[in-house]
Design a protein around this motif. Structure first.
Motif, short mmCIF file in Angstrom:
data_model
loop_
_atom_site.label_atom_id
_atom_site.label_comp_id
_atom_site.label_asym_id
_atom_site.label_seq_id
_atom_site.Cartn_x
_atom_site.Cartn_y
_atom_site.Cartn_z
N ARG A 95 81.18 68.49 -18.78
CA ARG A 95 79.86 69.04 -18.46
C ARG A 95 79.76 69.71 -17.08
O ARG A 95 79.01 70.68 -16.94
CB ARG A 95 78.78 67.96 -18.62
CG ARG A 95 79.03 66.70 -17.82
CD ARG A 95 77.98 65.63 -18.11
NE ARG A 95 77.93 65.26 -19.52
CZ ARG A 95 76.86 64.72 -20.10
NH1 ARG A 95 75.77 64.48 -19.40
NH2 ARG A 95 76.90 64.40 -21.38
N ASP B 122 92.13 60.73 -20.13
CA ASP B 122 91.82 60.39 -21.52
C ASP B 122 91.96 61.65 -22.38
O ASP B 122 91.13 62.57 -22.31
CB ASP B 122 90.40 59.83 -21.56
CG ASP B 122 90.01 59.33 -22.94
OD1 ASP B 122 90.51 59.88 -23.94
OD2 ASP B 122 89.18 58.40 -23.01
N LEU C 242 94.50 63.17 -11.70
CA LEU C 242 93.96 63.95 -10.58
C LEU C 242 94.85 63.86 -9.35
O LEU C 242 94.86 64.75 -8.50
CB LEU C 242 92.53 63.49 -10.26
CG LEU C 242 92.28 62.09 -9.70
CD1 LEU C 242 92.24 62.09 -8.18
CD2 LEU C 242 90.97 61.53 -10.24
N TYR D 136 83.01 62.20 -9.81
CA TYR D 136 82.22 61.00 -10.12
C TYR D 136 83.23 59.91 -10.47
O TYR D 136 83.61 59.74 -11.62
CB TYR D 136 81.25 61.28 -11.27
CG TYR D 136 80.35 60.09 -11.63
CD1 TYR D 136 80.04 59.09 -10.70
CD2 TYR D 136 79.79 60.02 -12.89
CE1 TYR D 136 79.21 58.03 -11.05
CE2 TYR D 136 78.95 58.96 -13.24
CZ TYR D 136 78.67 57.97 -12.32
OH TYR D 136 77.85 56.92 -12.66
N LEU D 137 83.73 59.25 -9.41
CA LEU D 137 84.78 58.25 -9.56
C LEU D 137 84.38 57.01 -8.77
O LEU D 137 83.45 57.06 -7.96
CB LEU D 137 86.10 58.80 -9.02
CG LEU D 137 86.69 60.01 -9.77
CD1 LEU D 137 87.79 60.66 -8.94
CD2 LEU D 137 87.22 59.60 -11.14
N VAL E 187 90.26 67.77 -15.00
CA VAL E 187 91.40 66.97 -15.45
C VAL E 187 90.90 65.58 -15.81
O VAL E 187 89.95 65.07 -15.19
CB VAL E 187 92.51 66.85 -14.38
CG1 VAL E 187 93.18 68.18 -14.14
CG2 VAL E 187 91.98 66.27 -13.06
N ASP E 188 91.51 64.99 -16.81
CA ASP E 188 91.14 63.63 -17.18
C ASP E 188 92.37 62.94 -17.77
O ASP E 188 93.25 63.61 -18.34
CB ASP E 188 90.00 63.62 -18.21
CG ASP E 188 89.20 62.33 -18.13
OD1 ASP E 188 88.04 62.38 -17.70
OD2 ASP E 188 89.75 61.26 -18.51
N LEU F 70 88.99 62.82 -24.44
CA LEU F 70 87.94 63.49 -23.66
C LEU F 70 88.37 64.92 -23.30
O LEU F 70 87.54 65.83 -23.29
CB LEU F 70 87.64 62.70 -22.38
CG LEU F 70 86.84 61.41 -22.58
CD1 LEU F 70 86.76 60.60 -21.30
CD2 LEU F 70 85.43 61.73 -23.09
N GLY G 237 88.36 64.06 -13.01
CA GLY G 237 87.92 63.10 -14.02
C GLY G 237 86.78 63.74 -14.79
O GLY G 237 85.61 63.43 -14.55
N SER G 238 87.12 64.65 -15.71
CA SER G 238 86.11 65.61 -16.20
C SER G 238 85.32 65.14 -17.41
O SER G 238 84.39 65.82 -17.84
CB SER G 238 86.77 66.95 -16.47
OG SER G 238 87.99 66.77 -17.17
N GLY H 196 93.35 54.71 -10.81
CA GLY H 196 92.47 55.48 -11.67
C GLY H 196 91.93 54.71 -12.84
O GLY H 196 92.10 55.13 -13.98
N THR I 71 77.63 61.91 -16.15
CA THR I 71 76.59 62.28 -15.19
C THR I 71 75.45 62.90 -15.99
O THR I 71 75.69 63.85 -16.75
CB THR I 71 77.13 63.32 -14.18
OG1 THR I 71 78.22 62.73 -13.46
CG2 THR I 71 76.06 63.75 -13.20
N PRO J 294 85.92 54.02 -15.23
CA PRO J 294 85.50 54.12 -16.63
C PRO J 294 84.79 55.46 -16.89
O PRO J 294 84.34 56.11 -15.95
CB PRO J 294 84.52 52.95 -16.78
CG PRO J 294 84.02 52.70 -15.40
CD PRO J 294 85.11 53.09 -14.46
N TYR J 295 84.70 55.81 -18.17
CA TYR J 295 83.99 57.04 -18.51
C TYR J 295 82.49 56.79 -18.51
O TYR J 295 81.98 56.01 -19.32
CB TYR J 295 84.46 57.57 -19.88
CG TYR J 295 83.67 58.79 -20.30
CD1 TYR J 295 83.50 59.86 -19.42
CD2 TYR J 295 83.10 58.88 -21.56
CE1 TYR J 295 82.78 60.97 -19.78
CE2 TYR J 295 82.37 60.00 -21.93
CZ TYR J 295 82.21 61.03 -21.03
OH TYR J 295 81.48 62.14 -21.39
N VAL J 296 81.80 57.41 -17.61
CA VAL J 296 80.33 57.36 -17.54
C VAL J 296 79.88 58.79 -17.31
O VAL J 296 80.37 59.46 -16.40
CB VAL J 296 79.84 56.47 -16.37
CG1 VAL J 296 78.33 56.44 -16.32
CG2 VAL J 296 80.39 55.06 -16.48
#
Ligand SMILES: C[S@@+](CC[C@H](N)C(=O)[O-])C[C@H]1O[C@@H](n2cnc3c(N)ncnc32)[C@H](O)[C@@H]1O
Length: 302
Positions: free
Chosen positions: A62, A81, A108, A122-123, A78-79, A84, A57-58, A26, A33, A29-31
């Motif tokens: 959004r 971080d 996750l 989005y992973l 779930v995340d 976040l 990975g929320s 896991g 959408t 990175p945080y990107v």
């Protein structure tokens, strides 16, 4: 040349193994959408107020917040971080949907996904692959929608590209949306009786399955009968056969244990009940094959 001791070799192997393992579990990175892609993903999965959406990975929340606010759905994200997760819960409160969109500081891979009717994701491709067997084990009919990346050799039911203004990775400002429905397992040999040419005849249908793709062969009273179409969408099986004296007949239904119950419809639109019995159970090919290893990350998702 210095010769390494066994302890030295072990230390080097450990040092090399550690970063690989961190990446394996896991390191996405945080990107974000872009919002127009979020909207398109939820539209593609036809999310409604009846749905329970889980975002793997929320990020800032959004996906689930939009699903709750614009479509009346419920769900959680779930995340790993914590910051976040706090931001996402704050955003849900500000959007007035905190009762229906919740966010948890959780991996996750240890999250119970069984309440989901829709999974958004989005992973990185390799993380998708690691999650694939858990996703395929969800209730048949569960819809999955992914931003940019697939699940190895599991072909999507639908895939398209779109503009993604404001996307912070890649140069193209484009995104891919990919969509799947978790398939039921219908591989095996099925039998039923039909009226054809004025008398009852025995149909035998042999189905091999790889993900949602079916390879079908049929016999009528022991003689080869062409299968014009055989599809599986979630729990819905549909088979099109041409029968003597009846023309094209579509058999459609859902599996209940070792039976399929549904409807047969001829070309003139006349319908009658249909039920088939599985006389031989087979594993689908994707259940037997181990997942391939993918180690690429192309930010333009090509
Ligand atoms: C590319 S971002 C997507 C964020 C959000 N879903 C979106 O589409 O805007 C991926 C997120 O997944 C999180 N993540 C990565 N591995 C994870 C894991 N094993 N469990 C939970 N979250 C994870 C990261 O912290 C990051 O916030």
């Amino acid at each position: 040349m210095r010769i390494m001791t066994t302890a030295g070799i072990l230390l080097l192997a450990l040092a090399l193994a550690l970063p690989v393992q961190a990446q394996d579990f896991g390191d996405t990175p945080y990107v974000q959408t872009p919002q127009n892609v979020v909207d398109a993903m939820l539209e593609t999965a036809k999310v409604t107020a009846k749905d329970y959406v889980i975002d793997l990975g929320s990020g800032d929340g959004r996906m689930v917040i939009t699903a709750a606010k614009k479509r009346g759905a419920r769900g959680f994200g779930v995340d790993l971080d914590k910051r976040l997760v706090k931001l996402a819960n704050d955003n849900a409160r500000k959007a007035g949907v905190a009762d229906r969109a919740k966010f948890y500081d959780r991996d996750l891979f240890v999250t119970d996904l069984s309440p989901a009717t829709v999974i958004t994701i989005y992973l990185l491709p390799e993380v998708n692959l690691m999650a694939r067997s858990r996703i395929l084990a969800l209730a048949p009919g569960t819809r999955i929608v992914s931003h940019d990346y697939g699940f190895g050799d599991w072909p999507p039911d639908l895939e398209y590209e779109m503009d993604a203004p404001g996307k912070s990775v890649g140069r193209s400002q484009r995104s891919k949306v990919l969509y799947w429905v978790v398939p039921d397992q219908v591989a095996g040999r099925w039998q039923w009786t039909v009226e054809a040419g004025g008398k009852p005849r025995q149909v035998e249908l042999s189905l091999n399955q790889n993900y949602q793709k079916l390879e079908a062969n049929a016999k009528l009273d022991g003689n080869a009968l062409p299968v014009e179409r055989a599809t599986l969408t979630g729990r819905n099986v549909e088979v099109l056969l041409t029968l003597p004296g009846r023309g094209s007949v579509t058999f459609s239904g859902t599996r209940i244990n070792q039976a399929i119950e549904g409807t047969q419809r001829d070309a003139a639109g006349k319908t009658a009940p249909w039920s088939a019995v599985r006389v031989e159970l087979r594993d689908a090919a994707h259940v037997i094959a181990p997942p391939p290893v993918v180690r690429e990350f192309n930010t333009d998702a090509r």
